[in-house]
Scaffold this motif. Structure first.
Motif, PDB file in Angstrom:
ATOM      1  N   LYS A  99      68.504  62.028  31.434  1.00 18.46           N
ATOM      2  CA  LYS A  99      67.097  61.685  31.287  1.00 18.46           C
ATOM      3  C   LYS A  99      66.834  60.364  31.998  1.00 18.46           C
ATOM      4  O   LYS A  99      67.190  59.314  31.512  1.00 18.46           O
ATOM      5  CB  LYS A  99      66.724  61.589  29.811  1.00 18.46           C
ATOM      6  CG  LYS A  99      66.854  62.923  29.107  1.00 18.46           C
ATOM      7  CD  LYS A  99      66.480  62.819  27.652  1.00 18.46           C
ATOM      8  CE  LYS A  99      66.684  64.169  26.981  1.00 18.46           C
ATOM      9  NZ  LYS A  99      66.360  64.138  25.580  1.00 18.46           N
ATOM     10  N   LEU A 100      66.228  60.463  33.170  1.00 23.83           N
ATOM     11  CA  LEU A 100      65.889  59.285  33.956  1.00 23.83           C
ATOM     12  C   LEU A 100      64.386  59.106  33.987  1.00 23.83           C
ATOM     13  O   LEU A 100      63.637  60.068  33.919  1.00 23.83           O
ATOM     14  CB  LEU A 100      66.418  59.424  35.388  1.00 23.83           C
ATOM     15  CG  LEU A 100      67.922  59.569  35.523  1.00 23.83           C
ATOM     16  CD1 LEU A 100      68.297  59.779  36.986  1.00 23.83           C
ATOM     17  CD2 LEU A 100      68.625  58.345  34.976  1.00 23.83           C
ATOM     18  N   LYS A 101      63.958  57.871  34.128  1.00 24.19           N
ATOM     19  CA  LYS A 101      62.537  57.555  34.160  1.00 24.19           C
ATOM     20  C   LYS A 101      61.941  57.966  35.497  1.00 24.19           C
ATOM     21  O   LYS A 101      62.513  57.674  36.549  1.00 24.19           O
ATOM     22  CB  LYS A 101      62.333  56.053  33.964  1.00 24.19           C
ATOM     23  CG  LYS A 101      62.873  55.520  32.674  1.00 24.19           C
ATOM     24  CD  LYS A 101      62.767  54.000  32.670  1.00 24.19           C
ATOM     25  CE  LYS A 101      64.153  53.451  32.395  1.00 24.19           C
ATOM     26  NZ  LYS A 101      64.302  52.058  32.657  1.00 24.19           N
ATOM     27  N   PRO A 102      60.780  58.638  35.472  1.00 20.59           N
ATOM     28  CA  PRO A 102      60.108  58.923  36.747  1.00 20.59           C
ATOM     29  C   PRO A 102      59.591  57.624  37.359  1.00 20.59           C
ATOM     30  O   PRO A 102      59.342  56.647  36.653  1.00 20.59           O
ATOM     31  CB  PRO A 102      58.952  59.840  36.345  1.00 20.59           C
ATOM     32  CG  PRO A 102      58.732  59.589  34.897  1.00 20.59           C
ATOM     33  CD  PRO A 102      60.038  59.134  34.330  1.00 20.59           C
ATOM     34  N   ILE A 103      59.441  57.610  38.660  1.00 19.49           N
ATOM     35  CA  ILE A 103      58.930  56.422  39.339  1.00 19.49           C
ATOM     36  C   ILE A 103      57.427  56.337  39.102  1.00 19.49           C
ATOM     37  O   ILE A 103      56.689  57.291  39.346  1.00 19.49           O
ATOM     38  CB  ILE A 103      59.253  56.464  40.838  1.00 19.49           C
ATOM     39  CG1 ILE A 103      60.765  56.403  41.035  1.00 19.49           C
ATOM     40  CG2 ILE A 103      58.561  55.337  41.578  1.00 19.49           C
ATOM     41  CD1 ILE A 103      61.200  56.416  42.466  1.00 19.49           C
ATOM     42  N   ARG A 104      56.997  55.183  38.632  1.00 14.44           N
ATOM     43  CA  ARG A 104      55.571  54.956  38.403  1.00 14.44           C
ATOM     44  C   ARG A 104      54.877  54.727  39.739  1.00 14.44           C
ATOM     45  O   ARG A 104      55.521  54.506  40.758  1.00 14.44           O
ATOM     46  CB  ARG A 104      55.390  53.745  37.491  1.00 14.44           C
ATOM     47  CG  ARG A 104      56.073  53.912  36.148  1.00 14.44           C
ATOM     48  CD  ARG A 104      55.924  52.643  35.321  1.00 14.44           C
ATOM     49  NE  ARG A 104      56.445  51.464  36.039  1.00 14.44           N
ATOM     50  CZ  ARG A 104      57.565  50.848  35.731  1.00 14.44           C
ATOM     51  NH1 ARG A 104      58.287  51.244  34.727  1.00 14.44           N
ATOM     52  NH2 ARG A 104      57.964  49.800  36.412  1.00 14.44           N
ATOM     53  N   LYS A 105      53.562  54.733  39.705  1.00 21.78           N
ATOM     54  CA  LYS A 105      52.798  54.484  40.924  1.00 21.78           C
ATOM     55  C   LYS A 105      52.980  53.056  41.418  1.00 21.78           C
ATOM     56  O   LYS A 105      52.842  52.773  42.595  1.00 21.78           O
ATOM     57  CB  LYS A 105      51.316  54.769  40.684  1.00 21.78           C
ATOM     58  CG  LYS A 105      51.039  56.241  40.521  1.00 21.78           C
ATOM     59  CD  LYS A 105      49.572  56.515  40.424  1.00 21.78           C
ATOM     60  CE  LYS A 105      49.357  58.011  40.276  1.00 21.78           C
ATOM     61  NZ  LYS A 105      47.959  58.358  40.289  1.00 21.78           N
ATOM     62  N   SER A 106      53.278  52.135  40.514  1.00 20.00           N
ATOM     63  CA  SER A 106      53.573  50.769  40.917  1.00 20.00           C
ATOM     64  C   SER A 106      54.625  50.193  39.986  1.00 20.00           C
ATOM     65  O   SER A 106      54.724  50.586  38.834  1.00 20.00           O
ATOM     66  CB  SER A 106      52.312  49.894  40.880  1.00 20.00           C
ATOM     67  OG  SER A 106      51.888  49.704  39.560  1.00 20.00           O
ATOM     68  N   PHE A 107      55.439  49.291  40.510  1.00 17.64           N
ATOM     69  CA  PHE A 107      56.464  48.640  39.703  1.00 17.64           C
ATOM     70  C   PHE A 107      56.874  47.343  40.392  1.00 17.64           C
ATOM     71  O   PHE A 107      56.625  47.157  41.577  1.00 17.64           O
ATOM     72  CB  PHE A 107      57.688  49.542  39.477  1.00 17.64           C
ATOM     73  CG  PHE A 107      58.320  50.056  40.732  1.00 17.64           C
ATOM     74  CD1 PHE A 107      59.339  49.355  41.348  1.00 17.64           C
ATOM     75  CD2 PHE A 107      57.900  51.251  41.293  1.00 17.64           C
ATOM     76  CE1 PHE A 107      59.922  49.833  42.503  1.00 17.64           C
ATOM     77  CE2 PHE A 107      58.483  51.728  42.457  1.00 17.64           C
ATOM     78  CZ  PHE A 107      59.499  51.016  43.065  1.00 17.64           C
ATOM     79  N   ASP A 108      57.462  46.438  39.624  1.00 19.11           N
ATOM     80  CA  ASP A 108      57.941  45.169  40.167  1.00 19.11           C
ATOM     81  C   ASP A 108      59.420  45.296  40.493  1.00 19.11           C
ATOM     82  O   ASP A 108      60.162  45.999  39.802  1.00 19.11           O
ATOM     83  CB  ASP A 108      57.750  44.042  39.143  1.00 19.11           C
ATOM     84  CG  ASP A 108      56.278  43.784  38.875  1.00 19.11           C
ATOM     85  OD1 ASP A 108      55.487  43.883  39.823  1.00 19.11           O
ATOM     86  OD2 ASP A 108      55.942  43.486  37.715  1.00 19.11           O
ATOM     87  N   LEU A 109      59.833  44.625  41.543  1.00 17.26           N
ATOM     88  CA  LEU A 109      61.214  44.688  41.996  1.00 17.26           C
ATOM     89  C   LEU A 109      61.588  43.328  42.559  1.00 17.26           C
ATOM     90  O   LEU A 109      60.843  42.740  43.344  1.00 17.26           O
ATOM     91  CB  LEU A 109      61.369  45.757  43.075  1.00 17.26           C
ATOM     92  CG  LEU A 109      62.717  45.925  43.717  1.00 17.26           C
ATOM     93  CD1 LEU A 109      63.705  46.496  42.713  1.00 17.26           C
ATOM     94  CD2 LEU A 109      62.623  46.826  44.925  1.00 17.26           C
ATOM     95  N   ASP A 110      62.728  42.803  42.137  1.00 18.92           N
ATOM     96  CA  ASP A 110      63.227  41.545  42.718  1.00 18.92           C
ATOM     97  C   ASP A 110      63.787  41.848  44.108  1.00 18.92           C
ATOM     98  O   ASP A 110      64.534  42.800  44.285  1.00 18.92           O
ATOM     99  CB  ASP A 110      64.331  40.944  41.850  1.00 18.92           C
ATOM    100  CG  ASP A 110      63.824  40.490  40.495  1.00 18.92           C
ATOM    101  OD1 ASP A 110      62.632  40.151  40.404  1.00 18.92           O
ATOM    102  OD2 ASP A 110      64.615  40.487  39.544  1.00 18.92           O
ATOM    103  N   LEU A 111      63.427  41.060  45.088  1.00 16.94           N
ATOM    104  CA  LEU A 111      63.888  41.232  46.451  1.00 16.94           C
ATOM    105  C   LEU A 111      64.816  40.074  46.809  1.00 16.94           C
ATOM    106  O   LEU A 111      64.437  38.916  46.705  1.00 16.94           O
ATOM    107  CB  LEU A 111      62.696  41.262  47.421  1.00 16.94           C
ATOM    108  CG  LEU A 111      63.013  41.444  48.890  1.00 16.94           C
ATOM    109  CD1 LEU A 111      63.670  42.804  49.120  1.00 16.94           C
ATOM    110  CD2 LEU A 111      61.753  41.317  49.714  1.00 16.94           C
ATOM    111  N   VAL A 112      66.028  40.401  47.205  1.00 16.15           N
ATOM    112  CA  VAL A 112      67.012  39.383  47.598  1.00 16.15           C
ATOM    113  C   VAL A 112      66.868  39.129  49.088  1.00 16.15           C
ATOM    114  O   VAL A 112      66.930  40.060  49.893  1.00 16.15           O
ATOM    115  CB  VAL A 112      68.448  39.848  47.273  1.00 16.15           C
ATOM    116  CG1 VAL A 112      69.451  38.819  47.716  1.00 16.15           C
ATOM    117  CG2 VAL A 112      68.573  40.140  45.785  1.00 16.15           C
ATOM    118  N   VAL A 113      66.661  37.872  49.465  1.00 22.10           N
ATOM    119  CA  VAL A 113      66.490  37.501  50.865  1.00 22.10           C
ATOM    120  C   VAL A 113      67.517  36.427  51.207  1.00 22.10           C
ATOM    121  O   VAL A 113      67.597  35.410  50.536  1.00 22.10           O
ATOM    122  CB  VAL A 113      65.057  36.956  51.118  1.00 22.10           C
ATOM    123  CG1 VAL A 113      64.889  36.558  52.568  1.00 22.10           C
ATOM    124  CG2 VAL A 113      64.013  37.968  50.699  1.00 22.10           C
ATOM    125  N   GLY A 114      68.307  36.676  52.233  1.00 25.24           N
ATOM    126  CA  GLY A 114      69.321  35.714  52.647  1.00 25.24           C
ATOM    127  C   GLY A 114      68.791  34.765  53.698  1.00 25.24           C
ATOM    128  O   GLY A 114      67.749  34.992  54.300  1.00 25.24           O
TER     129      GLY A 114
END
Length: 76
Positions: free
Chosen positions: A60-75
Protein backbone atom coordinates in the motif's frame (compact mmCIF):
# COMPACT_ATOMS: atom_id res chain seq x y z
CA UNK A 1 1.36 4.03 -12.09
CA UNK A 2 3.59 6.29 -10.05
CA UNK A 3 3.47 6.10 -6.27
CA UNK A 4 5.19 8.05 -3.53
CA UNK A 5 7.47 6.35 -1.00
CA UNK A 6 9.35 7.92 1.87
CA UNK A 7 13.14 7.44 1.75
CA UNK A 8 15.49 8.02 4.67
CA UNK A 9 19.06 8.95 3.69
CA UNK A 10 22.02 9.25 6.00
CA UNK A 11 25.70 9.82 5.39
CA UNK A 12 27.82 7.07 6.91
CA UNK A 13 31.25 7.67 8.52
CA UNK A 14 32.82 5.91 5.52
CA UNK A 15 31.58 8.79 3.34
CA UNK A 16 28.84 6.89 1.47
CA UNK A 17 25.09 7.46 1.69
CA UNK A 18 22.65 4.84 2.96
CA UNK A 19 18.98 4.86 1.94
CA UNK A 20 16.22 2.86 3.62
CA UNK A 21 12.43 2.98 3.56
CA UNK A 22 9.74 1.99 6.00
CA UNK A 23 7.29 1.89 3.07
CA UNK A 24 8.99 -1.00 1.25
CA UNK A 25 10.40 -3.84 3.30
CA UNK A 26 13.93 -4.78 2.24
CA UNK A 27 14.86 -1.47 0.63
CA UNK A 28 18.44 -0.82 1.77
CA UNK A 29 20.90 0.74 -0.70
CA UNK A 30 24.06 2.78 -0.63
CA UNK A 31 25.79 5.10 -3.07
CA UNK A 32 28.68 7.53 -3.35
CA UNK A 33 26.40 10.58 -3.75
CA UNK A 34 22.84 11.43 -2.75
CA UNK A 35 21.87 11.45 -6.43
CA UNK A 36 23.39 8.02 -7.09
CA UNK A 37 21.79 6.64 -3.92
CA UNK A 38 18.33 7.88 -4.98
CA UNK A 39 18.78 6.44 -8.47
CA UNK A 40 19.69 3.03 -7.03
CA UNK A 41 16.84 3.24 -4.49
CA UNK A 42 14.33 3.95 -7.27
CA UNK A 43 15.51 0.90 -9.23
CA UNK A 44 15.52 -1.39 -6.17
CA UNK A 45 12.08 -0.15 -5.08
CA UNK A 46 10.67 -0.89 -8.54
CA UNK A 47 12.13 -4.41 -8.46
CA UNK A 48 10.88 -5.10 -4.91
CA UNK A 49 7.38 -3.93 -5.85
CA UNK A 50 7.41 -6.17 -8.95
CA UNK A 51 8.60 -9.18 -6.93
CA UNK A 52 5.98 -8.69 -4.24
CA UNK A 53 3.26 -8.19 -6.87
CA UNK A 54 4.23 -11.51 -8.48
CA UNK A 55 3.84 -13.18 -5.08
CA UNK A 56 0.36 -11.64 -4.80
CA UNK A 57 1.38 -9.46 -1.86
CA UNK A 58 -0.11 -5.99 -1.81
CA UNK A 59 2.06 -3.01 -1.03
CA UNK A 60 0.00 0.00 0.00
CA UNK A 61 1.78 3.07 -1.31
CA UNK A 62 0.53 6.64 -1.33
CA UNK A 63 -0.61 7.99 -4.69
CA UNK A 64 1.21 11.09 -5.89
CA UNK A 65 -0.74 14.23 -5.07
CA UNK A 66 -1.15 17.06 -7.55
CA UNK A 67 1.39 19.03 -5.54
CA UNK A 68 3.93 18.18 -2.86
CA UNK A 69 7.05 19.60 -1.22
CA UNK A 70 10.44 18.05 -1.84
CA UNK A 71 13.88 18.93 -0.48
CA UNK A 72 16.32 19.52 -3.33
CA UNK A 73 20.02 18.85 -2.73
CA UNK A 74 22.28 21.22 -4.67
CA UNK A 75 26.06 20.85 -4.69
CA UNK A 76 28.69 23.54 -5.20
Amino acid sequence: MERMIQIHIEKLPEGVYLATSDDIQGLVVQGRTVSETLEIARDVARRLIEAQTERKKTIKLKPIRKSFDLDLVVGN
